[in-house]
Design a protein around this motif. Structure first.
Motif, PDB file in Angstrom:
ATOM      1  N   PHE A  38       0.792  -1.237   0.000  1.00 18.28           N
ATOM      2  CA  PHE A  38       0.000   0.000   0.000  1.00 18.28           C
ATOM      3  C   PHE A  38       0.823   1.287   0.000  1.00 18.28           C
ATOM      4  O   PHE A  38       0.562   2.185  -0.813  1.00 18.28           O
ATOM      5  CB  PHE A  38      -0.984  -0.018   1.180  1.00 18.28           C
ATOM      6  CG  PHE A  38      -1.966   1.103   1.131  1.00 18.28           C
ATOM      7  CD1 PHE A  38      -3.062   1.062   0.282  1.00 18.28           C
ATOM      8  CD2 PHE A  38      -1.786   2.221   1.918  1.00 18.28           C
ATOM      9  CE1 PHE A  38      -3.961   2.110   0.217  1.00 18.28           C
ATOM     10  CE2 PHE A  38      -2.679   3.272   1.862  1.00 18.28           C
ATOM     11  CZ  PHE A  38      -3.769   3.222   1.009  1.00 18.28           C
ATOM     12  N   LEU A  53      -0.787  15.174   2.428  1.00 21.52           N
ATOM     13  CA  LEU A  53      -0.547  14.754   3.828  1.00 21.52           C
ATOM     14  C   LEU A  53       0.288  15.794   4.576  1.00 21.52           C
ATOM     15  O   LEU A  53       0.025  16.086   5.742  1.00 21.52           O
ATOM     16  CB  LEU A  53       0.186  13.406   3.892  1.00 21.52           C
ATOM     17  CG  LEU A  53      -0.573  12.153   3.492  1.00 21.52           C
ATOM     18  CD1 LEU A  53       0.108  10.919   4.078  1.00 21.52           C
ATOM     19  CD2 LEU A  53      -2.030  12.166   3.896  1.00 21.52           C
ATOM     20  N   ASP A  81      -9.781  10.435  11.158  1.00 19.61           N
ATOM     21  CA  ASP A  81      -9.157  10.039   9.891  1.00 19.61           C
ATOM     22  C   ASP A  81     -10.024   8.899   9.347  1.00 19.61           C
ATOM     23  O   ASP A  81      -9.908   7.753   9.786  1.00 19.61           O
ATOM     24  CB  ASP A  81      -7.708   9.584  10.187  1.00 19.61           C
ATOM     25  CG  ASP A  81      -6.962   9.132   8.943  1.00 19.61           C
ATOM     26  OD1 ASP A  81      -7.521   9.213   7.840  1.00 19.61           O
ATOM     27  OD2 ASP A  81      -5.798   8.682   9.098  1.00 19.61           O
ATOM     28  N   CYS A  84      -8.796   5.297   6.985  1.00 16.30           N
ATOM     29  CA  CYS A  84      -7.399   5.638   7.341  1.00 16.30           C
ATOM     30  C   CYS A  84      -6.369   4.759   6.646  1.00 16.30           C
ATOM     31  O   CYS A  84      -5.194   5.097   6.622  1.00 16.30           O
ATOM     32  CB  CYS A  84      -7.209   5.554   8.860  1.00 16.30           C
ATOM     33  SG  CYS A  84      -7.467   3.884   9.533  1.00 16.30           S
ATOM     34  N   SER A  85      -6.773   3.613   6.099  1.00 17.85           N
ATOM     35  CA  SER A  85      -5.810   2.633   5.543  1.00 17.85           C
ATOM     36  C   SER A  85      -4.718   2.350   6.568  1.00 17.85           C
ATOM     37  O   SER A  85      -5.019   1.971   7.699  1.00 17.85           O
ATOM     38  CB  SER A  85      -5.232   3.127   4.214  1.00 17.85           C
ATOM     39  OG  SER A  85      -6.259   3.263   3.275  1.00 17.85           O
ATOM     40  N   ILE A 109     -12.697   0.210   7.239  1.00 15.50           N
ATOM     41  CA  ILE A 109     -13.566  -0.968   7.178  1.00 15.50           C
ATOM     42  C   ILE A 109     -12.758  -2.258   7.001  1.00 15.50           C
ATOM     43  O   ILE A 109     -13.243  -3.347   7.278  1.00 15.50           O
ATOM     44  CB  ILE A 109     -14.584  -0.808   6.014  1.00 15.50           C
ATOM     45  CG1 ILE A 109     -15.762  -1.754   6.187  1.00 15.50           C
ATOM     46  CG2 ILE A 109     -13.926  -0.981   4.663  1.00 15.50           C
ATOM     47  CD1 ILE A 109     -16.896  -1.478   5.201  1.00 15.50           C
ATOM     48  N   SER A 110     -11.522  -2.145   6.536  1.00 16.91           N
ATOM     49  CA  SER A 110     -10.727  -3.330   6.214  1.00 16.91           C
ATOM     50  C   SER A 110      -9.900  -3.776   7.424  1.00 16.91           C
ATOM     51  O   SER A 110      -8.991  -3.058   7.865  1.00 16.91           O
ATOM     52  CB  SER A 110      -9.789  -3.012   5.036  1.00 16.91           C
ATOM     53  OG  SER A 110      -8.681  -3.868   5.045  1.00 16.91           O
ATOM     54  N   ILE A 137     -17.555   3.512   7.928  1.00 16.27           N
ATOM     55  CA  ILE A 137     -17.774   4.906   8.334  1.00 16.27           C
ATOM     56  C   ILE A 137     -19.237   5.328   8.165  1.00 16.27           C
ATOM     57  O   ILE A 137     -19.657   6.332   8.713  1.00 16.27           O
ATOM     58  CB  ILE A 137     -16.835   5.914   7.615  1.00 16.27           C
ATOM     59  CG1 ILE A 137     -17.045   5.880   6.101  1.00 16.27           C
ATOM     60  CG2 ILE A 137     -15.391   5.661   8.006  1.00 16.27           C
ATOM     61  CD1 ILE A 137     -16.335   7.036   5.383  1.00 16.27           C
ATOM     62  N   ARG A 138     -20.009   4.534   7.438  1.00 15.02           N
ATOM     63  CA  ARG A 138     -21.443   4.843   7.325  1.00 15.02           C
ATOM     64  C   ARG A 138     -22.184   4.515   8.615  1.00 15.02           C
ATOM     65  O   ARG A 138     -23.248   5.035   8.874  1.00 15.02           O
ATOM     66  CB  ARG A 138     -22.064   4.053   6.162  1.00 15.02           C
ATOM     67  CG  ARG A 138     -21.576   4.536   4.813  1.00 15.02           C
ATOM     68  CD  ARG A 138     -22.011   3.618   3.705  1.00 15.02           C
ATOM     69  NE  ARG A 138     -21.364   2.308   3.813  1.00 15.02           N
ATOM     70  CZ  ARG A 138     -21.584   1.301   2.978  1.00 15.02           C
ATOM     71  NH1 ARG A 138     -22.447   1.442   1.993  1.00 15.02           N
ATOM     72  NH2 ARG A 138     -20.946   0.156   3.128  1.00 15.02           N
ATOM     73  N   THR A 153     -11.367   8.491   0.317  1.00 17.08           N
ATOM     74  CA  THR A 153     -12.251   7.481   0.898  1.00 17.08           C
ATOM     75  C   THR A 153     -13.690   7.603   0.414  1.00 17.08           C
ATOM     76  O   THR A 153     -14.329   6.591   0.101  1.00 17.08           O
ATOM     77  CB  THR A 153     -12.231   7.589   2.442  1.00 17.08           C
ATOM     78  OG1 THR A 153     -10.899   7.379   2.889  1.00 17.08           O
ATOM     79  CG2 THR A 153     -13.131   6.551   3.088  1.00 17.08           C
ATOM     80  N   GLN A 155     -14.885   8.337  -2.281  1.00 19.51           N
ATOM     81  CA  GLN A 155     -15.023   7.759  -3.619  1.00 19.51           C
ATOM     82  C   GLN A 155     -15.313   6.254  -3.607  1.00 19.51           C
ATOM     83  O   GLN A 155     -15.763   5.706  -4.603  1.00 19.51           O
ATOM     84  CB  GLN A 155     -13.733   8.033  -4.423  1.00 19.51           C
ATOM     85  CG  GLN A 155     -12.500   7.448  -3.771  1.00 19.51           C
ATOM     86  CD  GLN A 155     -11.187   8.026  -4.297  1.00 19.51           C
ATOM     87  OE1 GLN A 155     -11.163   9.123  -4.852  1.00 19.51           O
ATOM     88  NE2 GLN A 155     -10.097   7.283  -4.150  1.00 19.51           N
TER      89      GLN A 155
END
Ligand code: GEK
Length: 261
Positions: A38, A53, A81, A84-85, A109-110, A137-138, A153, A155
């Motif tokens: 990543f 950033l 954030d 956030c990855s 979410i991951s 995040i929803r 995010t 997107q």
């Protein structure tokens, strides 16, 4: 420790998920394979990622006024954030603030992302008040905050869910707080859009991506990453209540907008 001194241990791994021809049905997902490459992927494939950033702590200094109450009843700036990855934005902020000044909530979410983000953040910023949360995040309720970062995010959310997330952010922000929204966009005009997309692929070629990697990623992201135009972003920000919102950064088809509450 400043961001420039921070060594992310996966830096040496390179982004190679699309080096073999992909089955058309393969969809992009934020799994272990993506997590491993990543940092390399995002820097080589998002124009301006590092510059965006680097500006976050500068914006935070101006707009985060220690309006929230921290865990020990002290005043802190609370920052979200969202998406956030591996915590790139969180690290950019933590690196420029004293540990007691910030409370950061980094959500993704991951589980593959949050597991690795937790390791990286505790290795580099163990003194800081940073909570990494695995959630959509929803679905999360946001506490009152001074700054929200949506860095690439929104997107990934279904178009129909974007207004509700922005409404929730607007409601959580304190007066004087800001949202920093960074997105890949498309241009309304087809010719301009084609030019931007082609130059974006040139940018990726210049960063070492092969034709197969570029087309593989494009197919994998189809129906996963759904872009809006810059005008649509501004209209949506106005719709949820932001009276002032400004495009402060643009690099090809990537833009960043700051919205002021
Ligand atoms: C950075 N901000 O390095 N809820 C939470 N997270 C989500 C959701 C959702 N519904 N959908 C997608 N994500 C980061 C970069 S990457 C951008 C953000 C990219 C997460 C997803 O798991 C991924 O980690 C992130 O959004 C998008 O500053 O890969 O192009």
């Amino acid at each position: 420790m400043s961001q420039s001194q921070t060594t992310i241990k996966h830096d040496t791994l390179f982004d190679k998920p699309f080096t073999t021809p992909l089955d058309k049905a393969s969809r992009f997902s934020f799994d272990e394979q993506v997590v491993a490459c990543f940092p390399d992927m995002i820097r080589r494939s998002v124009p301006g990622y590092g510059q965006v950033l680097a500006m976050l702590p500068i914006f935070a200094r101006r707009h985060c006024k220690y309006r929230q109450q921290g865990n020990n009843a002290q005043r802190v700036s609370r920052i979200y954030d969202l998406g956030c990855s591996l915590g790139g934005a969180t690290m950019a902020l933590a690196g420029e603030f004293e540990a007691q000044d910030l409370q950061i909530k980094a959500i993704d979410i991951s589980p593959a992302m949050t597991t690795e983000a937790t390791t990286l953040l505790s290795e580099n910023y163990s003194e800081h008040d940073i909570e990494v949360i695995t959630a959509d995040i929803r679905d999360v309720a946001l506490e009152p905050c001074d700054m929200v970062i949506l860095n690439l995010t929104l997107q990934f959310l279904p178009a129909a869910d974007r207004v509700a997330v922005l409404e929730k952010i607007y409601a959580a922000l304190s007066e004087g707080g800001i949202l920093v929204l960074t997105e890949k966009t498309h241009a309304f005009d087809e010719q301009y859009d084609a030019w931007l997309v082609e130059r974006y692929y040139d940018f990726k070629r210049a960063n070492g991506y092969t034709e197969m990697e570029i087309s593989g990623k494009r197919n994998a992201l189809e129906n996963v990453l759904i872009t809006d135009t810059l005008d649509e972003h501004h209209a949506r920000l106005a719709q949820v209540g932001f009276k002032r919102h400004l495009t402060w950064f643009q690099f090809l088809n990537f833009v960043s907008v700051v919205a002021f509450k």
